[in-house]
Design a protein around this motif. Structure first.
Motif, PDB file in Angstrom:
ATOM      1  N   THR A 439       0.848  -1.189   0.000  1.00 13.37           N
ATOM      2  CA  THR A 439       0.000   0.000   0.000  1.00 13.37           C
ATOM      3  C   THR A 439       0.882   1.236   0.000  1.00 13.37           C
ATOM      4  OG1 THR A 439      -0.109  -0.031   2.422  1.00 13.37           O
ATOM      5  CG2 THR A 439      -1.863  -1.171   1.231  1.00 13.37           C
ATOM      6  N   ASP A 440       0.317   2.371  -0.473  1.00 12.95           N
ATOM      7  CA  ASP A 440       1.079   3.618  -0.445  1.00 12.95           C
ATOM      8  C   ASP A 440       0.557   4.521   0.671  1.00 12.95           C
ATOM      9  OD1 ASP A 440      -1.278   4.791  -1.360  1.00 12.95           O
ATOM     10  OD2 ASP A 440      -0.565   5.080  -3.412  1.00 12.95           O
ATOM     11  N   GLU A 441       1.146   5.733   0.746  1.00 10.17           N
ATOM     12  CA  GLU A 441       0.805   6.639   1.844  1.00 10.17           C
ATOM     13  C   GLU A 441      -0.626   7.165   1.750  1.00 10.17           C
ATOM     14  OE1 GLU A 441       2.592   8.850  -1.566  1.00 10.17           O
ATOM     15  OE2 GLU A 441       3.112   7.054  -0.392  1.00 10.17           O
ATOM     16  N   ARG A 442      -1.239   7.046   0.590  1.00 11.01           N
ATOM     17  CA  ARG A 442      -2.621   7.499   0.421  1.00 11.01           C
ATOM     18  C   ARG A 442      -3.639   6.391   0.709  1.00 11.01           C
ATOM     19  NH1 ARG A 442      -2.435  11.157  -5.144  1.00 11.01           N
ATOM     20  NH2 ARG A 442      -0.870  12.677  -4.425  1.00 11.01           N
ATOM     21  N   GLY A 443      -3.162   5.217   1.058  1.00 11.94           N
ATOM     22  CA  GLY A 443      -4.069   4.111   1.331  1.00 11.94           C
ATOM     23  C   GLY A 443      -4.457   3.312   0.117  1.00 11.94           C
ATOM     24  N   ASN A 444      -3.825   3.554  -1.034  1.00 12.23           N
ATOM     25  CA  ASN A 444      -4.069   2.754  -2.234  1.00 12.23           C
ATOM     26  C   ASN A 444      -3.288   1.441  -2.153  1.00 12.23           C
ATOM     27  OD1 ASN A 444      -5.565   4.889  -3.526  1.00 12.23           O
ATOM     28  ND2 ASN A 444      -3.608   5.857  -4.031  1.00 12.23           N
ATOM     29  N   ILE A 445      -3.779   0.403  -2.822  1.00 12.48           N
ATOM     30  CA  ILE A 445      -2.961  -0.787  -3.003  1.00 12.48           C
ATOM     31  C   ILE A 445      -2.145  -0.625  -4.283  1.00 12.48           C
ATOM     32  CG2 ILE A 445      -4.444  -2.363  -1.721  1.00 12.48           C
ATOM     33  CD1 ILE A 445      -5.536  -3.361  -4.423  1.00 12.48           C
ATOM     34  N   ILE A 446      -0.956  -1.188  -4.288  1.00 13.72           N
ATOM     35  CA  ILE A 446      -0.061  -1.130  -5.447  1.00 13.72           C
ATOM     36  C   ILE A 446      -0.065  -2.494  -6.120  1.00 13.72           C
ATOM     37  CG2 ILE A 446       2.254  -0.617  -6.263  1.00 13.72           C
ATOM     38  CD1 ILE A 446       0.766   1.734  -4.920  1.00 13.72           C
ATOM     39  N   LEU A 447      -0.394  -2.503  -7.411  1.00 15.71           N
ATOM     40  CA  LEU A 447      -0.500  -3.744  -8.161  1.00 15.71           C
ATOM     41  C   LEU A 447       0.647  -3.864  -9.154  1.00 15.71           C
ATOM     42  CD1 LEU A 447      -4.331  -3.769  -8.993  1.00 15.71           C
ATOM     43  CD2 LEU A 447      -3.162  -4.767  -7.020  1.00 15.71           C
ATOM     44  N   GLN A 448       1.187  -5.065  -9.288  1.00 17.91           N
ATOM     45  CA  GLN A 448       2.233  -5.331 -10.278  1.00 17.91           C
ATOM     46  C   GLN A 448       1.737  -6.330 -11.301  1.00 17.91           C
ATOM     47  OE1 GLN A 448       6.340  -5.810  -9.035  1.00 17.91           O
ATOM     48  NE2 GLN A 448       6.680  -7.443 -10.535  1.00 17.91           N
ATOM     49  N   ASN A 449       2.018  -6.040 -12.558  1.00 18.51           N
ATOM     50  CA  ASN A 449       1.676  -6.922 -13.673  1.00 18.51           C
ATOM     51  C   ASN A 449       2.688  -8.070 -13.728  1.00 18.51           C
ATOM     52  OD1 ASN A 449       1.166  -8.079 -16.207  1.00 18.51           O
ATOM     53  ND2 ASN A 449       0.694  -6.114 -17.145  1.00 18.51           N
ATOM     54  N   PRO A 450       2.239  -9.324 -13.791  1.00 19.21           N
ATOM     55  CA  PRO A 450       3.201 -10.426 -13.873  1.00 19.21           C
ATOM     56  C   PRO A 450       3.944 -10.496 -15.201  1.00 19.21           C
ATOM     57  CG  PRO A 450       0.959 -11.256 -14.090  1.00 19.21           C
ATOM     58  CD  PRO A 450       0.847  -9.810 -13.709  1.00 19.21           C
ATOM     59  N   TRP A 451       3.594  -9.620 -16.150  1.00 15.48           N
ATOM     60  CA  TRP A 451       4.394  -9.567 -17.373  1.00 15.48           C
ATOM     61  C   TRP A 451       5.821  -9.124 -17.080  1.00 15.48           C
ATOM     62  CZ3 TRP A 451       0.563  -6.823 -21.290  1.00 15.48           C
ATOM     63  CH2 TRP A 451      -0.448  -7.723 -21.618  1.00 15.48           C
ATOM     64  N   GLY A 452       6.063  -8.445 -15.989  1.00 14.87           N
ATOM     65  CA  GLY A 452       7.422  -8.072 -15.630  1.00 14.87           C
ATOM     66  C   GLY A 452       7.478  -6.767 -14.870  1.00 14.87           C
ATOM     67  N   ALA A 453       8.567  -6.570 -14.111  1.00 15.60           N
ATOM     68  CA  ALA A 453       8.729  -5.363 -13.297  1.00 15.60           C
ATOM     69  C   ALA A 453       8.859  -4.110 -14.152  1.00 15.60           C
ATOM     70  CB  ALA A 453       9.949  -5.508 -12.398  1.00 15.60           C
ATOM     71  N   GLU A 455       6.785  -3.296 -16.433  1.00  7.88           N
ATOM     72  CA  GLU A 455       5.435  -2.800 -16.676  1.00  7.88           C
ATOM     73  C   GLU A 455       5.061  -1.767 -15.612  1.00  7.88           C
ATOM     74  OE1 GLU A 455       3.024  -3.506 -18.995  1.00  7.88           O
ATOM     75  OE2 GLU A 455       4.455  -4.695 -20.166  1.00  7.88           O
ATOM     76  N   PRO A 456       4.265  -0.754 -15.970  1.00  6.83           N
ATOM     77  CA  PRO A 456       3.895   0.251 -14.963  1.00  6.83           C
ATOM     78  C   PRO A 456       3.049  -0.363 -13.856  1.00  6.83           C
ATOM     79  CG  PRO A 456       2.619   0.548 -16.990  1.00  6.83           C
ATOM     80  CD  PRO A 456       3.679  -0.455 -17.300  1.00  6.83           C
ATOM     81  N   SER A 457       3.378   0.004 -12.619  1.00  2.00           N
ATOM     82  CA  SER A 457       2.542  -0.444 -11.501  1.00  2.00           C
ATOM     83  C   SER A 457       1.299   0.435 -11.427  1.00  2.00           C
ATOM     84  CB  SER A 457       3.322  -0.373 -10.195  1.00  2.00           C
ATOM     85  OG  SER A 457       3.744   0.951  -9.938  1.00  2.00           O
ATOM     86  N   MET A 458       0.270  -0.052 -10.745  1.00  2.00           N
ATOM     87  CA  MET A 458      -0.979   0.688 -10.625  1.00  2.00           C
ATOM     88  C   MET A 458      -1.292   0.932  -9.154  1.00  2.00           C
ATOM     89  SD  MET A 458      -3.605  -0.862 -13.488  1.00  2.00           S
ATOM     90  CE  MET A 458      -3.518  -2.557 -12.921  1.00  2.00           C
ATOM     91  N   ALA A 459      -1.597   2.185  -8.803  1.00  2.00           N
ATOM     92  CA  ALA A 459      -2.085   2.537  -7.477  1.00  2.00           C
ATOM     93  C   ALA A 459      -3.608   2.577  -7.552  1.00  2.00           C
ATOM     94  CB  ALA A 459      -1.525   3.871  -7.027  1.00  2.00           C
ATOM     95  N   VAL A 460      -4.275   1.740  -6.790  1.00  2.00           N
ATOM     96  CA  VAL A 460      -5.719   1.542  -6.917  1.00  2.00           C
ATOM     97  C   VAL A 460      -6.392   1.851  -5.586  1.00  2.00           C
ATOM     98  CG1 VAL A 460      -7.526  -0.165  -7.380  1.00  2.00           C
ATOM     99  CG2 VAL A 460      -5.417  -0.188  -8.722  1.00  2.00           C
ATOM    100  N   SER A 461      -7.418   2.696  -5.634  1.00  2.00           N
ATOM    101  CA  SER A 461      -8.213   2.994  -4.440  1.00  2.00           C
ATOM    102  C   SER A 461      -9.319   1.958  -4.288  1.00  2.00           C
ATOM    103  CB  SER A 461      -8.822   4.390  -4.555  1.00  2.00           C
ATOM    104  OG  SER A 461      -9.789   4.419  -5.603  1.00  2.00           O
ATOM    105  N   LYS A 462      -9.986   1.987  -3.141  1.00  2.00           N
ATOM    106  CA  LYS A 462     -11.111   1.070  -2.942  1.00  2.00           C
ATOM    107  C   LYS A 462     -12.208   1.317  -3.970  1.00  2.00           C
ATOM    108  CE  LYS A 462     -10.578   0.126   2.016  1.00  2.00           C
ATOM    109  NZ  LYS A 462     -11.226   0.150   3.347  1.00  2.00           N
ATOM    110  N   ARG A 466     -13.625  -1.462  -6.778  1.00  2.00           N
ATOM    111  CA  ARG A 466     -15.026  -1.840  -6.942  1.00  2.00           C
ATOM    112  C   ARG A 466     -15.520  -1.589  -8.366  1.00  2.00           C
ATOM    113  NH1 ARG A 466     -15.331   1.171  -1.794  1.00  2.00           N
ATOM    114  NH2 ARG A 466     -15.432  -0.349  -0.077  1.00  2.00           N
ATOM    115  N   ARG A 467     -14.973  -0.555  -9.023  1.00  2.00           N
ATOM    116  CA  ARG A 467     -15.479  -0.149 -10.333  1.00  2.00           C
ATOM    117  C   ARG A 467     -14.749  -0.830 -11.479  1.00  2.00           C
ATOM    118  NH1 ARG A 467     -14.159   4.206 -13.693  1.00  2.00           N
ATOM    119  NH2 ARG A 467     -12.595   4.875 -12.174  1.00  2.00           N
ATOM    120  N   LEU A 468     -13.456  -1.093 -11.315  1.00  2.00           N
ATOM    121  CA  LEU A 468     -12.617  -1.494 -12.439  1.00  2.00           C
ATOM    122  C   LEU A 468     -12.157  -2.946 -12.421  1.00  2.00           C
ATOM    123  CD1 LEU A 468     -10.299   1.663 -12.498  1.00  2.00           C
ATOM    124  CD2 LEU A 468     -12.328   1.257 -13.891  1.00  2.00           C
TER     125      LEU A 468
END
Length: 476
Positions: A439-453, A455-462, A466-468
């Motif tokens: 998680t980051d300082e804003r409370g988002n989870i950080i996601l990594q694509n298994p295609w490789g490091a 690839e851009p990571s994604m910061a995702v809110s709750k 729920r939406r995406l």
């Protein structure tokens, strides 16, 4: 040197993105270069990056030691201090690297089986090769033989194998491959039970006996053909190749970690996302669950359907693409362990359905049994995750459950929707799985694509989750 390592890391990431941009370069030359980039050039750059970083750390240590020594000399008026050994540190780093596996069978023992021992074990081999056990089937004989082999040291096992003819081993392979059912055995010999027997043979055998077993037991090697990854641009890229190659990089490198996860041509994003989640939560997971046996085989520790950990041993060759490089997961600085996890799982995976994405105009997907790489393509999060984390996994759409797992450092992965929704962040791929890095300082989870490091990571809110996203799988 430290700054150069950092710059080269950024350069490699930028080059990787360009190389993988299919809109810039199409055709067989492009695919060949992409394979070479993933299989060789990018990995060698990784070695240079790590060597520079280690050299920078070593230089900093030596500078500190010199300053401390100089301070002590100035204070004491002494000139008898010794200089640090400049040969330590980065000077010993190899581009190919040494293997850092934990040996399973460090004590090879002595070939001291008596003729009576060999006769007894030979009779057990014959019973396991026969389907003549009317009531219980030969399932009981297969498991009985496996238990007897478990008690043998490697030197004793090789003594037994040398006493058996090719026909006896070939018949053992045929007998263990059957369902093993009798009147009172509805389940018969499961893929895991077959692999437990094979594990005792392959993990302890000499390299010569490993080659012999591989030649005489066809199911010792899975089918390496692929359906492909439906999340890739242009859809899945099927492959009918079933050829094999020997990789150049170690099974377990010096520091295995989540950056080793680089999905290849197989559509097994869920498998590699689960592996990334496990090693991200526990840096020692890969070293404790994958090991090079030093005889041309690799063992992987997986959970069976009863929630028990079982070793699955495979030969060290890996599926090859049309250019002769690795077709599956690519090795990282922490080793080639993800590729062997794929291979071991392909040998025992029984959760496949006929719902994988296929190329437009191609025949519909089939459900493949254990012993096929195509069985581990597609599939749902819990189905694959349970083989790595055990049966206590949960599929959920509850963001609070997912965030609780992420904040608690528990392994977790998420899956995306079937089509890319409006407002999706950069790096979002439909029909795909990602693993949670934290998680980051804003409370988002950080996601990594298994295609490789790269690839851009994604910061995702709750709200974004729920939406995406379709759902998540967490370990309890």
């Amino acid at each position: 040197m430290t700054a150069s390592s950092t710059r080269l890391t950024s350069t490699r990431a930028a080059l990787s993105r360009d190389v993988r941009d299919a809109s810039r370069w199409k055709g067989s030359d492009a695919e060949r270069f992409r394979s070479d980039w993933d299989g060789t050039h990018s990995l060698l750059l990784g070695k240079v990056i790590e060597a520079l970083a280690e050299a920078g750390r070593a230089a900093a240590r030596h500078a500190d030691e010199q300053e401390l020594a100089s301070g002590a000399r100035d204070a004491a008026g002494s000139t008898s201090t010794s200089a640090p050994d400049a040969r330590k540190g980065a000077g010993n780093i190899s581009f190919l690297g040494e293997d850092h596996s934990i040996p399973r069978h460090p004590d090879r023992g002595e070939p001291n089986l008596t003729p009576a021992d060999l006769d007894r074990l030979g009779n057990m081999v014959g019973s396991a090769a026969s389907g003549g056990n009317f009531l219980a089937g030969n399932d009981a004989d297969v498991n009985g033989l496996r238990e007897a082999l478990t008690a043998l040291k490697p030197a004793q096992l090789n003594q037994l194998l040398a006493s058996l003819s090719d026909d006896e081993l070939r018949n053992l392979g045929s007998g263990a491959a059957g369902d093993g059912k009798g009147w009172f055995n509805y389940e018969g010999t499961t893929p895991f039970e077959r692999q437990q027997l094979l594990d005792q043979l392959l993990s302890k055998a000499s390299p010569e006996q490993v080659h012999r077993l591989q030649d005489l037991i066809p199911w010792a090697q899975p089918d390496g053909t692929a359906m492909g990854d439906a999340a890739r641009p242009g859809g899945p890229d099927p492959s009918t190749l079933n050829r094999w190659m020997q990789p150049r990089f170690p099974v377990i490198g010096e520091r295995p970690g989540p950056d080793d996860i680089t999905q290849g041509r197989y559509g097994d994003c869920v498998v590699l996302a689960a592996a990334g989640a496990m090693v991200n939560a526990d840096s020692g997971w890969a070293r404790e669950h994958v090991t090079d046996n030093g005889n041309g085989t690799v063992s992987v520790l997986l959970f069976d359907k009863n929630g028990h950990e079982q070793w699955v041993t495979v030969t060290s060759d890996l599926p090859a693409n049309s250019n002769g490089g690795q077709m599956g997961a690519k090795g990282g600085f922490g080793g080639n362990w993800p590729a062997y996890l794929e291979k071991a799982l392909a040998q025992v995976y029984t959760e496949d359905g006929n719902n994988d994405g296929t190329k437009e105009g191609a025949p519909p997907d089939e459900a493949y049994p254990a012993g096929n790489y195509r069985a581990i393509e597609g599939n749902w999060g819990p189905d694959a995750f349970q083989y790595l984390a055990g049966p206590d996994v949960e599929r959920t759409r509850d963001a609070d459950v997912l965030w609780g797992a992420a904040s608690g450092g528990k392994p977790a992965l998420v899956t995306t929707l079937g089509e890319t929704p409006n407002g999706a962040p950069a790096g979002y791929r439909a029909n795909h799985a990602y693993f949670v890095r934290g998680t980051d300082e804003r409370g988002n989870i950080i996601l990594q694509n298994p295609w490789g490091a790269f690839e851009p990571s994604m910061a995702v809110s709750k709200e974004d989750f729920r939406r995406l996203f379709s759902d998540a799988t967490v370990t309890n």
